[in-house]
Design an enzyme around this catalytic site. Structure first.
Site, PDB file in Angstrom:
ATOM      1  N   SER A   1      19.606   4.166   6.624  1.00  0.00           N
ATOM      2  CA  SER A   1      18.148   4.262   6.746  1.00  0.00           C
ATOM      3  C   SER A   1      17.465   3.523   5.597  1.00  0.00           C
ATOM      4  O   SER A   1      17.896   3.637   4.445  1.00  0.00           O
ATOM      5  CB  SER A   1      17.735   5.731   6.696  1.00  0.00           C
ATOM      6  OG  SER A   1      18.447   6.466   7.650  1.00  0.00           O
ATOM      7  N   ALA A   2      16.395   2.827   5.920  1.00  0.00           N
ATOM      8  CA  ALA A   2      15.576   2.121   4.935  1.00  0.00           C
ATOM      9  C   ALA A   2      16.378   1.084   4.141  1.00  0.00           C
ATOM     10  O   ALA A   2      16.151   0.898   2.948  1.00  0.00           O
ATOM     11  CB  ALA A   2      14.878   3.115   4.000  1.00  0.00           C
TER      12      ALA A   2
ATOM     13  N   ASP B   1      17.169   0.038  15.457  1.00  0.00           N
ATOM     14  CA  ASP B   1      17.697   1.256  14.820  1.00  0.00           C
ATOM     15  C   ASP B   1      18.916   1.859  15.518  1.00  0.00           C
ATOM     16  O   ASP B   1      19.799   2.367  14.848  1.00  0.00           O
ATOM     17  CB  ASP B   1      16.578   2.309  14.758  1.00  0.00           C
ATOM     18  CG  ASP B   1      16.900   3.459  13.818  1.00  0.00           C
ATOM     19  OD1 ASP B   1      17.420   3.193  12.719  1.00  0.00           O
ATOM     20  OD2 ASP B   1      16.641   4.621  14.175  1.00  0.00           O
TER      21      ASP B   1
ATOM     22  N   LYS C   1      17.229  -2.701   8.431  1.00  0.00           N
ATOM     23  CA  LYS C   1      17.602  -3.005   9.829  1.00  0.00           C
ATOM     24  C   LYS C   1      16.448  -3.682  10.558  1.00  0.00           C
ATOM     25  O   LYS C   1      16.639  -4.659  11.276  1.00  0.00           O
ATOM     26  CB  LYS C   1      18.021  -1.735  10.578  1.00  0.00           C
ATOM     27  CG  LYS C   1      19.434  -1.274  10.255  1.00  0.00           C
ATOM     28  CD  LYS C   1      19.981  -0.269  11.250  1.00  0.00           C
ATOM     29  CE  LYS C   1      19.216   1.021  11.279  1.00  0.00           C
ATOM     30  NZ  LYS C   1      19.170   1.732   9.988  1.00  0.00           N
ATOM     31  N   THR C   2      15.230  -3.154  10.346  1.00  0.00           N
ATOM     32  CA  THR C   2      14.076  -3.739  11.052  1.00  0.00           C
ATOM     33  C   THR C   2      13.870  -5.178  10.596  1.00  0.00           C
ATOM     34  O   THR C   2      13.619  -6.073  11.421  1.00  0.00           O
ATOM     35  CB  THR C   2      12.815  -2.876  10.794  1.00  0.00           C
ATOM     36  OG1 THR C   2      13.123  -1.520  11.115  1.00  0.00           O
ATOM     37  CG2 THR C   2      11.648  -3.350  11.637  1.00  0.00           C
ATOM     38  N   ASN C   3      14.008  -5.433   9.300  1.00  0.00           N
ATOM     39  CA  ASN C   3      13.818  -6.802   8.792  1.00  0.00           C
ATOM     40  C   ASN C   3      14.867  -7.752   9.364  1.00  0.00           C
ATOM     41  O   ASN C   3      14.550  -8.880   9.760  1.00  0.00           O
ATOM     42  CB  ASN C   3      13.898  -6.828   7.263  1.00  0.00           C
ATOM     43  CG  ASN C   3      12.724  -6.113   6.620  1.00  0.00           C
ATOM     44  OD1 ASN C   3      11.681  -5.935   7.250  1.00  0.00           O
ATOM     45  ND2 ASN C   3      12.891  -5.687   5.384  1.00  0.00           N
TER      46      ASN C   3
ATOM     47  N   HIS D   1      24.111   3.812  14.752  1.00  0.00           N
ATOM     48  CA  HIS D   1      22.895   3.571  13.975  1.00  0.00           C
ATOM     49  C   HIS D   1      22.821   2.070  13.687  1.00  0.00           C
ATOM     50  O   HIS D   1      23.034   1.631  12.558  1.00  0.00           O
ATOM     51  CB  HIS D   1      22.984   4.393  12.681  1.00  0.00           C
ATOM     52  CG  HIS D   1      21.701   4.542  11.939  1.00  0.00           C
ATOM     53  ND1 HIS D   1      21.657   4.861  10.599  1.00  0.00           N
ATOM     54  CD2 HIS D   1      20.408   4.420  12.323  1.00  0.00           C
ATOM     55  CE1 HIS D   1      20.407   4.941  10.206  1.00  0.00           C
ATOM     56  NE2 HIS D   1      19.625   4.668  11.224  1.00  0.00           N
TER      57      HIS D   1
ATOM     58  N   ARG E   1      13.389  13.042   6.621  1.00  0.00           N
ATOM     59  CA  ARG E   1      14.406  13.868   7.270  1.00  0.00           C
ATOM     60  C   ARG E   1      14.965  14.876   6.265  1.00  0.00           C
ATOM     61  O   ARG E   1      15.086  14.582   5.085  1.00  0.00           O
ATOM     62  CB  ARG E   1      15.563  13.015   7.808  1.00  0.00           C
ATOM     63  CG  ARG E   1      15.257  12.319   9.110  1.00  0.00           C
ATOM     64  CD  ARG E   1      16.450  11.574   9.646  1.00  0.00           C
ATOM     65  NE  ARG E   1      16.804  10.430   8.822  1.00  0.00           N
ATOM     66  CZ  ARG E   1      17.754  10.417   7.900  1.00  0.00           C
ATOM     67  NH1 ARG E   1      18.488  11.497   7.670  1.00  0.00           N
ATOM     68  NH2 ARG E   1      17.993   9.337   7.186  1.00  0.00           N
TER      69      ARG E   1
ATOM     70  N   ARG F   1       5.527   5.333   7.315  1.00  0.00           N
ATOM     71  CA  ARG F   1       6.081   4.679   8.503  1.00  0.00           C
ATOM     72  C   ARG F   1       5.006   4.090   9.402  1.00  0.00           C
ATOM     73  O   ARG F   1       3.845   4.502   9.360  1.00  0.00           O
ATOM     74  CB  ARG F   1       6.848   5.722   9.334  1.00  0.00           C
ATOM     75  CG  ARG F   1       8.004   6.382   8.604  1.00  0.00           C
ATOM     76  CD  ARG F   1       9.212   5.509   8.649  1.00  0.00           C
ATOM     77  NE  ARG F   1      10.354   6.055   7.945  1.00  0.00           N
ATOM     78  CZ  ARG F   1      11.615   5.851   8.320  1.00  0.00           C
ATOM     79  NH1 ARG F   1      11.897   5.130   9.389  1.00  0.00           N
ATOM     80  NH2 ARG F   1      12.611   6.329   7.611  1.00  0.00           N
TER      81      ARG F   1
END
Ligand code: OXD
Ligand code: MN
Length: 598
Positions: free
Chosen positions: A263-264, A290, A267-269, A241, A83, A382
């Site tokens: 970001s990074a 996210d 969150k996904t984990n 977010h 981004r 990604r």
């Protein structure tokens, strides 16, 4: 205008009679002058056709059908990998409305400036019309967006990330003009001609010069966060977010939690966490990784919906230990961007299971060996994967009302100061903790990584209006909540004097979540410090963790001297937001400073 172009802009084959939609597409086609207009329907046949086209043009590289069935690799322009916050603008009619947290351009100037770049930008190209829905079909909270793009990569990613095609046109209907108008063109990917402009008052996004996910998949950051946060303020809800997870406790009771990390920052984990054996009675399910749209339900509780339909996750560091569920998500039908490729047509990235292969093709397409000086995968490489690939997808992921939230968690990446977990004293103090959150920057945005910056509620790059007003909006929400969920601050990234992480993170974060939920249920006590409520010795389940009580203490401790510096450094944010900073937030800080000085 050549015959074929005129015919195309008449759109005789458009799958809608909606005059407002047709008129807008026609206007944008007149501006960008594509050779052809293709309306996307989201069908399997369309996916096959576009994928073949993308492969023929070298946009996608097929991966091994045995190792990664239905998966493809995309290598982006090396100039276009993250981004670009400095090229992202919120174009409200007044500069004040966008706030000191956003870059601002006068809407008239922005339309004129970008209009010049868009003029004729799709000559020789196809304009894809992507109707999409953010949120579940049939949900009164879902929003319709239309993205016009020259990029097949964008179409195929939007197909994974949103509910795309017929369902969106049906939701919009034949007369409504209530849709987000997104215009996107990759142009020549020249960073000098790259602008991501949001016009919240017109529900419009113009993005040019980038194909990167956060800049180009307009449903995600642009609509579901920047525009939606603006709409949320007008309509009385919140676009955040935040991941959304379900946690079933050993007694079989289900709880739902939202968590905002920048970001990074995992969150996904966290959304796909596997509890450690010592906490095996717990079961985690994912609703979103996210973005969360939060509303006040008829019952006065806070309810969350995930507007997305897939995951656009960071690849490096993901492996069968850190996130086995994400690894399952990318076994099939995924698109990888800027990861490395193995000789046998599989993917690889730093931090994947096992030793690095002896030979790879790196993210730029060059030969790579473990001796190479540069990473094989870009640090912000990604995967885009359908949420239906997730083995622990929550059964309510498509529910139109969403899920009721028991706790809100904020967390940054901080090597010092911030303890493993701390509960706020009340809602306003919780809003303050979120508002003053700091985090080390990551590769998700262009710029130096590893620098601590204030990232209020992980929304600094995504809040579509003045940040002080945003805090005020959060504070106002409390009055309408019969049961405001308790608010927590966490930090998985604190380091000891040896520079090593004090807490193992990943699945072990379940131990912290168990405490959070016990606090929310009122079934465990806490120790009161001047800064917030923390677990008492023995409250956190540390069985089988392999840490000494001293190590747990280091991870959870609060050092008042460090907090003195922290509170001091928050002054910079407060000065920046001075014009609109709510008194309740300013006073929270003053109170804490006074308490610490005692
Ligand atoms: C993302 C981000 O891609 O936050 O989700 O950058
Ligand atoms: Mn994100």
């Amino acid at each position: 205008m050549p015959e074929n172009r005129a015919a195309a802009t008449k759109q005789s084959d458009a799958p809608t009679n909606n005059p407002k939609l047709l008129a807008w597409v026609e206007e944008m086609a007149k501006l960008t002058q594509p050779d052809r207009i293709v309306w996307c329907d989201g069908s399997e046949e369309e996916k096959q056709r576009l994928t073949k086209d993308a492969v023929d043009k070298g946009i996608l590289i097929p991966l091994s059908p045995e190792k990664r069935p239905g998966c493809y690799l995309h290598r982006s322009d090396p100039n276009d990998v993250a981004r670009t916050e400095h090229l992202t603008f919120v174009c409200t009619r007044t500069k004040e409305a966008s706030g000191p947290n956003n870059n601002w351009m006068d809407p008239k100037e922005a339309y004129a400036k970008l209009g010049k770049l868009f003029e004729g930008s799709m000559k020789g190209r196809t304009m894809y019309v992507i109707p999409y829905l953010m949120g579940p079909a049939g949900s009164p909270f879902s929003k319709v967006g239309i993205e016009l793009t020259d990029s097949i990569y964008v179409v195929l990613n939007m197909r994974i990330m949103t509910r795309m095609g017929r369902v969106a046109l049906d939701t919009l209907g034949d007369t409504s003009g209530d849709f987000n108008r997104g215009l996107h063109c990759t142009l020549d990917l020249d960073p000098e001609k790259r602008f991501i402009c949001h016009f919240p008052e017109d529900n419009t996004i113009w993005s040019i010069g980038s194909g990167y996910g956060g800049n180009a998949l307009l449903g995600k950051k642009c609509l579901a966060l920047r525009i939606a946060s603006f709409l949320g303020r007008e309509e009385g809800w919140l676009a955040e977010h935040m991941l959304i997870l379900g946690a079933e406790d050993p007694q079989g009771k289900k709880h739902y939690v939202v968590a905002a990390f920048p970001s990074a920052c995992g969150k996904t984990n966290f959304a796909m966490m596997v509890p450690p054996p010592a906490l095996k009675g717990w079961k985690i399910t994912t609703i979103g990784d996210d973005i969360s749209w939060l509303r006040i339900g008829k019952d006065g509780r806070l309810w969350a919906v995930n507007p997305e339909n897939g995951y656009f996750g960071v690849a490096p560091g993901t492996n069968k230990k850190t996130n086995p569920n994400a690894m399952a998500c990318v076994e099939r039908d995924a698109i990888f961007t800027n990861v490395a490729m193995t000789k046998d047509g599989d993917v690889w990235w730093e931090g994947m299971d096992g030793q690095p292969p002896a030979e790879l093709t790196d993210w730029r397409g060059n030969p790579w060996t473990p001796e190479s000086k540069t990473p094989a995968a870009h640090p912000n490489s990604r995967f885009t994967a359908p949420m239906r690939n997730n083995p622990i997808l929550d059964e309510t992921a498509d529910d139109s009302e969403g899920v009721p939230i028991s706790a809100i968690i904020f967390g940054g990446r901080r090597a010092t100061t911030v303890p493993l977990v701390m509960q706020s004293f009340n809602w306003a103090h919780g809003v303050y903790l979120g508002a003053t959150m700091g985090s080390e920057t990551t590769a998700a945005a262009v710029g130096q990584a590893g620098v601590v910056r204030r990232d209020p509620m992980a929304m600094l790059p995504f809040c579509g209006y003045d940040m002080g007003d945003y805090f005020g909006h959060w504070l106002k929400i409390q009055a309408r909540l019969a049961e405001p969920p308790p608010i927590f601050l966490v930090n998985w990234f604190r380091k000891g004097p040896d520079g090593k992480f004090l807490w193992p993170g990943f699945g072990e974060n379940m131990r912290v979540l168990a405490w959070v939920l016990a606090r929310a249920a009122g079934s465990v006590g806490a120790s009161e410090t001047p800064l917030g409520l923390v677990p008492r010795p023995g409250d956190l389940d540390t069985e089988g963790l392999g840490l000494t009580p001293e190590q747990v203490k280091q991870a959870t401790s609060i050092d008042l001297a460090e907090w003195g510096t922290e509170l001091e450094s928050q002054g910079e944010l407060f000065t920046k937001l001075e014009r609109t900073l709510p008194a309740a937030i300013r006073l929270e800080r003053e109170l804490l400073i006074a308490r610490i000085k005692n």
